[in-house]
Design an enzyme around this catalytic site. Structure first.
Site: not given
Ligand code: COA
Length: 436
Positions: A239, A218
């Protein structure tokens, strides 16, 4: 038979290999940028002929041709972690089931839940002794041989050789071989925004030189990575190997010299980034790729002193529960290794875990919603329980919730919420009796 003759005997066209899949099969494929997309799409093209095939994938970069509603009942898909590929498929109304598990237990998922009788894997061409490497992602390869009676290899000359321990597969272990030199898919490298950089700044000042780092998936996690460019002697145990790590290595900030586990080497589970990054990883003696259930095991992570985990999240409630994988009932991604690294980091000597996000999300109509809320929306999965959470960070600051009381958590989180939402949050928290 020598391995070269064996290889020739097993070689066939992609279409012939796809025909080896039968109705009722449970088919597993190597994940992410190491999925054998050409082979998978050849199987997908046969969806009307097949019935009740279960296909297990993970973190796909692009959708498969069977990711359409019409394929239901023919090829049903199960993912270990939703990536851009699975999400793109969902836009057509296609549905995918997602596993709920921690990535360091991937071997259990393979052996007790997926139990695939067919394995599809993308590999490098064999070396002098007939061993193939698993490119950027070997996750699951150590288990598939325990359950599958049919293994089909997609041999791809473009696949990088990443040095590993016991993750190579010999030609004699394959039942069928196809040769496809498709491009290894890259992950878009999104430039950190100013807001991302503000979030990152709070974290970066707390990370000491000589720390061993993990960076999650992300935008924000990668932004924190880039902001470490003036650090020294950083190490990698992660990872996912990301573009920011390649950048920091080029800049000299990462040299793995102070690591307590595998000093001198970056330990990785898998890698997803640019073509240049894949070229850098290719035959690089300073990288070691090991199986995910070992890399992500919190007990292993903790053997790295001064360990820092950097992960992104979607929302935090005022009790400090962190949701990183779903928005209400909409499963966005997966648990992955977030909890593994949050736990491992805090058990490391002088270790720290950071969970980062921007304070608000902007909706399409321009309105904003706070990512810090009294409670999560119904259905939102708790990726990190409150008792595991340490640092939480937004552009407004950083708070340490480790072992803190409920009242403390609520007040601390309100202090890093967007100012427009703080009064409302405080009112709600008092009404709920969280702030006493
Ligand atoms: N409420 C509603 N929508 C939300 C939100 C909330 N609180 N927070 C984010 N969103 C939406 C964003 O607007 C975005 O929408 P879009 O796809 O229409 O643009 C989408 O959700 C993704 O958010 P974003 O912050 O852009 O995600 P990212 O690609 O930067 O990834 C995580 C962030 C948290 C999703 C990602 O890190 C993840 O999947 N983490 C879980 C697994 C993990 O961390 N593993 C660790 C080792 S790899």
């Amino acid at each position: 038979m020598n391995w070269k003759a064996d290889y020739e005997k097993k070689k066939m066209s992609v279409e012939e290999a796809a025909k080896l899949i039968k109705s009722g099969d449970v088919v597993w494929a190597t994940p992410n940028n190491n999925a054998p997309y050409t082979l998978l799409n050849a199987v997908g093209a046969r969806y009307k002929e097949l019935k009740d095939v279960k296909l297990a994938v993970q973190l796909l970069i692009k959708p498969l041709n069977c990711f359409i509603p019409e394929a239901k009942g023919h090829i049903d898909v199960f993912t270990g972690f939703k990536g851009p590929g699975e999400r793109a498929g969902e836009k057509t109304g296609w549905k995918v089931d997602t596993a709920a598990f921690q990535l360091h237990r991937h071997d259990e998922l393979m052996l007790n839940v997926i139990k695939a009788n067919v394995g599809l894997m993308q590999v490098t061409p064999p070396n002098e002794e007939g061993y193939c490497y698993l490119g950027c992602n070997p996750t699951g390869v150590t288990e598939i041989f325990d359950t599958a009676e049919l293994i089909i290899a997609q041999v791809n000359k473009n696949n990088p050789i990443i040095p590993n321990e016991n993750l190579c597969v010999h030609v004699s272990q394959f039942d069928a071989i196809v040769e496809v030199d498709e491009e290894i898919l890259v992950s878009p490298n999104i430039e950190p925004s100013d807001l991302d950089k503000q979030v990152a700044a709070h974290i970066v000042e707390r990370i000491p030189n000589g720390a061993t780092i993990q960076i999650g998936i992300g935008g924000i996690a990668n932004a924190v990575g880039y902001s470490l460019e003036n650090h020294k002697d950083l190490g990698v145990h992660t990872e996912l190997y990301v573009e920011a790590m390649y950048y920091l290595t080029k800049k000299g900030a990462i040299n793995n010299s102070k690591k307590t586990l595998y000093p001198g080497k970056a330990v990785i589970g898998f890698a997803s980034g640019s073509k240049e990054m894949y070229d850098f990883l290719h035959n690089n003696p300073n990288i070691i790729n090991r199986e995910i259930q070992w890399v992500n095991n919190p007990v292993v992570v903790a053997q790295n002193d001064n360990f820092v985990s950097l992960n992104a999240c979607l929302g935090v409630d005022l009790l400090g529960q962190v949701s990183s994988e779903s928005i209400g009932f909409r499963q966005f991604s997966g648990t992955g290794g977030q909890l593994d690294f949050v736990r491992g980091a805090q058990k490391s000597k002088n270790g720290m875990s950071f969970l980062a996000m921007q304070s608000v999300v902007e909706k399409k109509d321009g309105s904003r919603i706070s990512k810090i809320t009294l409670t999560h929306a119904p259905g939102s999965a708790i990726t990190v329980p409150r008792t595991d959470v340490q640092y939480v960070c937004t552009e407004y600051g950083i708070v340490n919730l480790q072992n803190q009381s409920i009242d403390y958590r609520a007040r601390a989180l309100i202090s890093i919420a967007h100012p427009d939402f703080r009064d409302e949050l405080e009112f709600e928290a008092k009404k709920a009796g969280i702030i006493i």
